[in-house]
Design an enzyme around this catalytic site. Structure first.
Site, PDB file in Angstrom:
ATOM      1  N   LYS A   1       7.628 -17.745  -6.140  1.00 41.80           N
ATOM      2  CA  LYS A   1       9.052 -17.533  -5.845  1.00 41.80           C
ATOM      3  C   LYS A   1       9.868 -18.405  -6.786  1.00 41.80           C
ATOM      4  CE  LYS A   1       8.744 -15.660  -1.399  1.00 41.80           C
ATOM      5  NZ  LYS A   1       9.583 -14.509  -1.142  1.00 41.80           N
TER       6      LYS A   1
ATOM      7  N   GLN B   1       6.494  -2.812 -10.232  1.00 38.52           N
ATOM      8  CA  GLN B   1       7.954  -2.910 -10.107  1.00 38.52           C
ATOM      9  C   GLN B   1       8.462  -4.031 -10.984  1.00 38.52           C
ATOM     10  OE1 GLN B   1       7.795  -3.810  -5.933  1.00 38.52           O
ATOM     11  NE2 GLN B   1       8.255  -5.937  -6.268  1.00 38.52           N
TER      12      GLN B   1
ATOM     13  N   LEU C   1       0.817  -1.218   0.000  1.00 39.94           N
ATOM     14  CA  LEU C   1       0.000   0.000   0.000  1.00 39.94           C
ATOM     15  C   LEU C   1       0.853   1.272   0.000  1.00 39.94           C
ATOM     16  CD1 LEU C   1      -2.884  -1.043   2.407  1.00 39.94           C
ATOM     17  CD2 LEU C   1      -2.937  -0.858  -0.078  1.00 39.94           C
TER      18      LEU C   1
ATOM     19  N   HIS D   1      -0.796  -8.687   0.070  1.00 37.77           N
ATOM     20  CA  HIS D   1      -0.360  -7.729  -0.954  1.00 37.77           C
ATOM     21  C   HIS D   1      -1.276  -7.732  -2.188  1.00 37.77           C
ATOM     22  CE1 HIS D   1       2.993  -7.445   1.644  1.00 37.77           C
ATOM     23  NE2 HIS D   1       3.788  -8.327   1.085  1.00 37.77           N
TER      24      HIS D   1
HETATM   25  C1  BG6 Z   1       7.193  -9.613   1.796  1.00 35.52           C
HETATM   26  C2  BG6 Z   1       7.249 -11.101   1.726  1.00 35.52           C
HETATM   27  O1  BG6 Z   1       6.017  -9.201   2.432  1.00 35.52           O
HETATM   28  O2  BG6 Z   1       7.221  -9.077   0.499  1.00 35.52           O
HETATM   29  C3  BG6 Z   1       8.482 -11.561   0.973  1.00 35.52           C
HETATM   30  O3  BG6 Z   1       7.250 -11.641   3.037  1.00 35.52           O
HETATM   31  C4  BG6 Z   1       8.592 -10.873  -0.358  1.00 35.52           C
HETATM   32  O4  BG6 Z   1       8.465 -12.959   0.801  1.00 35.52           O
HETATM   33  C5  BG6 Z   1       8.406  -9.372  -0.217  1.00 35.52           C
HETATM   34  O5  BG6 Z   1       9.873 -11.160  -0.888  1.00 35.52           O
HETATM   35  C6  BG6 Z   1       8.319  -8.693  -1.573  1.00 35.52           C
HETATM   36  O6  BG6 Z   1       8.306  -7.310  -1.429  1.00 35.52           O
HETATM   37  P1  BG6 Z   1       8.747  -6.379  -2.617  1.00 35.52           P
HETATM   38  O7  BG6 Z   1       8.470  -5.013  -2.125  1.00 35.52           O
HETATM   39  O8  BG6 Z   1      10.176  -6.658  -2.906  1.00 35.52           O
HETATM   40  O9  BG6 Z   1       7.889  -6.772  -3.792  1.00 35.52           O
END
Ligand code: BG6
Length: 480
Positions: free
Chosen positions: A332, A368, A186, A246
């Site tokens: 992943k 991103q 967010l 997310h």
């Molecule tokens: C986190 C997860 O909330 O978000 C991770 O626990 C993940 O597993 C990460 O790698 C990813 O965040 P971003 O901002 O790099 O996309």
């Protein structure tokens, strides 16, 4: 803005989250003048018996980079003090309170209130005891006003019951306006842009519905595995780690109705309504995967059933979205690192150009890397022939906003907690509704009733996932 002393207390100060995200975000805020040294003091709290300098040295490496002069790093580190104590005993918190007070008195030459921000960079198992200790020993006591706020990180529980239990335990100690549940998605620039895009542009208003949109895909890919976090990850899996929070938050912003105003409560009211309209997930609309090699991690059990990849289709039962699949996909150890939203429009009825094979109208928001928005559309192929080609209207942030630094998600969210703006934080009823959606599926996975399909590290994930998306209507241009 408020003045007076501001104490930021990072609990779990030597953990990964604090080192990699919290302190660097605080440092960036400091550098931009949001944490004036005559008001702010930062405390690290954890169990290990280390000195102030030990903590500073542990953090330093995460702050130094090409753009941060060493002098700034040193000045910032001087604002940090370390207090050691356990997470469930009075002693440490009493000491912490004394230290905070000392600092508050030293800054009392400035008129103003006392503000205390507790950032729990800790596993949720200790949230209740830590919150109890804060409530009992460390609340703001200034006559001049101020506040005490707590910031908590996901995972907020493991399923509906455990999350509700956690919420009640914390809810008995703090009121909702004091609790900031972080979902760092967010805080991302293009996630924050979603409301503006949808509700400030005439273009989108009439198109954003089931009459015009065929499907929406929200994707998160990482090109690395669990890397040292196997123990944590195995307990949670990709749905709890990424999708339930997310991606679901992103879905809310894509799907919600226009809020009455920009007030945090109005926005969150609309998000809750979307979540409450999601239909139960069907088994046949789920594909789970686990990358080969995941179980080689010594902290992962040999027979782990935990998915590191999932595609889940959500269906929203309301007037706007009936029949439009929302394909949520996260994995992943895949072939790329990317997070994006793809909105695919329906085909043009009565197509006279026979252009459909070239692809649909599509609106892509890349969160991103390299923030961008682009619209795929059909144009005439330049030249003498009347043929068509698919092209793009492209807004690439790096090109368009040269020289503008996009803030890190954590930086923005921590500033919001200081300012008292809860718009970009998850409200308790929102959290509950999010767990309601995924809990039955998660229980089936936990009971071993659904198994992940193995996929190769560095691949697109299981082929079955692409098949599921295609069946739901997601159009992928065939490779030439
Ligand atoms: C986190 C997860 O909330 O978000 C991770 O626990 C993940 O597993 C990460 O790698 C990813 O965040 P971003 O901002 O790099 O996309």
């Amino acid at each position: 803005p408020e003045t007076g002393s501001l104490s930021i207390i990072v609990l779990g100060a030597s953990g990964d989250l604090a080192k990699k995200k919290t302190f660097p975000a605080l440092f960036n805020l400091y550098r931009q003048g949001f944490l004036p040294p005559d008001e702010v003091h930062i405390f690290g709290y954890a169990r290990s018996k280390i000195s102030d300098d030990d903590l500073r040295n542990r953090i330093r490496g995460y702050l130094v980079n090409d753009t941060s002069p060493l002098e700034d790093v040193s000045k910032f580190l001087q604002l940090i003090k370390y207090v050691s104590g356990s997470y469930d005993a009075a002693e440490g918190f009493q000491l912490l309170d004394k230290e905070i007070e000392k600092h508050e008195i030293s800054k009392s030459s400035r008129e103003g209130s006392s503000r205390r921000l507790f950032y729990l960079a800790l596993p949720p198992s200790v949230y209740p005891s830590v919150c109890r200790m804060i409530r009992k020993y460390c609340m703001n006591k200034s006559d001049l006003g101020g506040w005490t706020r707590i910031v908590v990180e996901k995972p907020f529980g493991k399923d509906l019951d455990s999350a509700e239990q956690l919420s009640s335990q914390i809810g008995e100690l703090f009121d909702e306006p004091q609790i900031y549940r972080i979902d760092h998605y967010l805080g991302k620039e293009l996630v924050q842009n979603l409301l503006v895009l949808r509700f400030a542009n005439r273009f989108f208003l009439p198109l954003w519905n089931r009459d015009n949109i065929d499907n929406v895909q929200i994707v998160f890919r990482e090109d690395f595995g669990t890397e040292g976090r196997g123990g944590y990850f195995d307990e949670y899996g990709i749905i709890r780690d990424i999708i339930q929070n997310h991606l679901l938050q992103v879905l809310c912003l894509v799907a919600m109705e226009k809020p009455v105003s920009l007030k945090p409560e109005h926005i969150r009211d609309e998000k809750v309504k979307v979540l409450q309209s999601v239909l139960p997930i069907k088994d046949e609309e789920v594909v789970l995967g686990q990358y080969e090699g995941y179980r080689n991690d010594p902290t992962v059990p040999d027979h782990s059933n935990t998915p590191t990849f999932a595609t889940v289709i959500l269906r929203i039962h309301n007037e706007r979205w009936e029949g439009v699949p929302f394909i949520l996909k996260a994995g992943k150890a895949l072939n790329s690192r990317k997070a994006e939203i793809r909105v695919q429009f329906k085909d043009v009825p009565g197509d006279i150009f026979k252009c459909q094979k070239q692809g649909r109208n599509e609106f892509v928001i890349r969160l991103q890397p390299s923030e961008a928005m682009y619209m795929k559309l059909t144009v005439k192929q330049p030249g003498l022939e009347m043929s068509t080609v698919q092209s793009e209207l492209d807004l690439s942030y790096r090109q368009r906003y040269q020289g503008v630094t996009i803030p890190e998600a954590y930086e923005r969210l921590i500033l919001d907690t200081i300012r008292g703006d809860q718009q970009h934080f998850v409200r308790r009823d929102e959290l509950k509704a999010a767990w309601e959606i995924f809990t039955p599926l998660l229980h089936r996975i936990d009971n071993g009733e659904m198994k992940p399909i193995p996929y190769q590290t560095g691949s697109r994930g299981p082929a079955e996932a692409d098949e599921l998306s295609a069946k739901a209507g997601f159009y992928k241009k065939p490779k030439k």
